[in-house]
Design a protein around this motif. Structure first.
Motif, PDB file in Angstrom:
ATOM      1  N   LYS A 187      -3.220  -9.707   5.470  1.00 16.29           N
ATOM      2  CA  LYS A 187      -3.920 -10.142   4.266  1.00 16.29           C
ATOM      3  C   LYS A 187      -3.128 -11.209   3.524  1.00 16.29           C
ATOM      4  CE  LYS A 187      -4.541  -5.871   2.749  1.00 16.29           C
ATOM      5  NZ  LYS A 187      -4.841  -4.769   1.855  1.00 16.29           N
ATOM      6  N   ARG A 188      -1.803 -11.163   3.571  1.00 19.01           N
ATOM      7  CA  ARG A 188      -0.958 -12.078   2.834  1.00 19.01           C
ATOM      8  C   ARG A 188      -0.652 -13.363   3.595  1.00 19.01           C
ATOM      9  NH1 ARG A 188       1.290  -9.570  -1.455  1.00 19.01           N
ATOM     10  NH2 ARG A 188       3.026 -10.996  -1.624  1.00 19.01           N
ATOM     11  N   VAL A 233       8.622  -5.495   2.369  1.00 20.39           N
ATOM     12  CA  VAL A 233       8.228  -5.251   3.759  1.00 20.39           C
ATOM     13  C   VAL A 233       6.766  -4.840   3.715  1.00 20.39           C
ATOM     14  CG1 VAL A 233       8.590  -3.774   5.769  1.00 20.39           C
ATOM     15  CG2 VAL A 233      10.546  -4.508   4.417  1.00 20.39           C
ATOM     16  N   TYR A 234       5.964  -5.373   4.643  1.00 21.19           N
ATOM     17  CA  TYR A 234       4.542  -5.083   4.660  1.00 21.19           C
ATOM     18  C   TYR A 234       4.124  -4.460   5.986  1.00 21.19           C
ATOM     19  CZ  TYR A 234       4.773  -8.287   0.744  1.00 21.19           C
ATOM     20  OH  TYR A 234       5.112  -8.887  -0.429  1.00 21.19           O
ATOM     21  N   CYS A 285       0.806  -1.225   0.000  1.00 19.76           N
ATOM     22  CA  CYS A 285       0.000   0.000   0.000  1.00 19.76           C
ATOM     23  C   CYS A 285       0.842   1.280   0.000  1.00 19.76           C
ATOM     24  CB  CYS A 285      -0.945   0.009   1.201  1.00 19.76           C
ATOM     25  SG  CYS A 285      -0.120   0.192   2.795  1.00 19.76           S
ATOM     26  N   GLY A 286       2.140   1.180   0.261  1.00 17.70           N
ATOM     27  CA  GLY A 286       3.011   2.352   0.245  1.00 17.70           C
ATOM     28  C   GLY A 286       3.011   3.154   1.528  1.00 17.70           C
ATOM     29  N   GLU A 287       2.238   2.726   2.523  1.00 14.58           N
ATOM     30  CA  GLU A 287       2.162   3.431   3.797  1.00 14.58           C
ATOM     31  C   GLU A 287       3.460   3.238   4.582  1.00 14.58           C
ATOM     32  OE1 GLU A 287      -0.438   2.877   7.805  1.00 14.58           O
ATOM     33  OE2 GLU A 287      -1.503   2.748   5.893  1.00 14.58           O
ATOM     34  N   GLU A 288       3.884   4.278   5.300  1.00 14.81           N
ATOM     35  CA  GLU A 288       5.083   4.161   6.129  1.00 14.81           C
ATOM     36  C   GLU A 288       4.742   3.358   7.378  1.00 14.81           C
ATOM     37  OE1 GLU A 288       8.325   7.062   8.153  1.00 14.81           O
ATOM     38  OE2 GLU A 288       7.914   7.208   6.006  1.00 14.81           O
ATOM     39  N   THR A 289       5.623   2.443   7.748  1.00  9.98           N
ATOM     40  CA  THR A 289       5.416   1.583   8.900  1.00  9.98           C
ATOM     41  C   THR A 289       6.729   1.404   9.643  1.00  9.98           C
ATOM     42  OG1 THR A 289       4.489  -0.550   9.593  1.00  9.98           O
ATOM     43  CG2 THR A 289       5.813  -0.565   7.601  1.00  9.98           C
ATOM     44  N   GLU A 290       6.688   0.781  10.801  1.00  7.66           N
ATOM     45  CA  GLU A 290       7.902   0.480  11.562  1.00  7.66           C
ATOM     46  C   GLU A 290       7.992  -1.022  11.740  1.00  7.66           C
ATOM     47  OE1 GLU A 290       7.716   2.724  15.217  1.00  7.66           O
ATOM     48  OE2 GLU A 290       8.874   4.323  14.300  1.00  7.66           O
TER      49      GLU A 290
END
Length: 64
Positions: free
Chosen positions: A58-59, A50-51, A34-39
């Motif tokens: 979901k995966r 990286v998800y 989704c392109g959202e920034e995460t840690e």
């Protein structure tokens, strides 16, 4: 009949056993879906996806 051995004892949480030795280093990454920034708790490898938490869920294969 009372069971003896490690199964009958309460082992406590991982922190109580000494695994949680302070705060964990978190790294910023961009979700490959989704392109959202995460840690994440590991240093991201540019060669591997990286998800974020939602996309990973979901995966992840369903457990029956």
């Amino acid at each position: 009949m009372e069971r003896k051995g490690s199964q009958s004892r309460d082992r406590g949480s991982s922190r109580e056993r000494g695994y949680g030795k302070g705060p964990q280093t978190m790294y910023k990454a961009k979700c490959s879906d989704c392109g959202e920034e995460t840690e994440v708790p590991f240093k991201p490898d540019p060669e591997r996806p990286v998800y974020c938490r939602e996309c990973y869920a979901k995966r992840k294969p369903k457990r029956y």
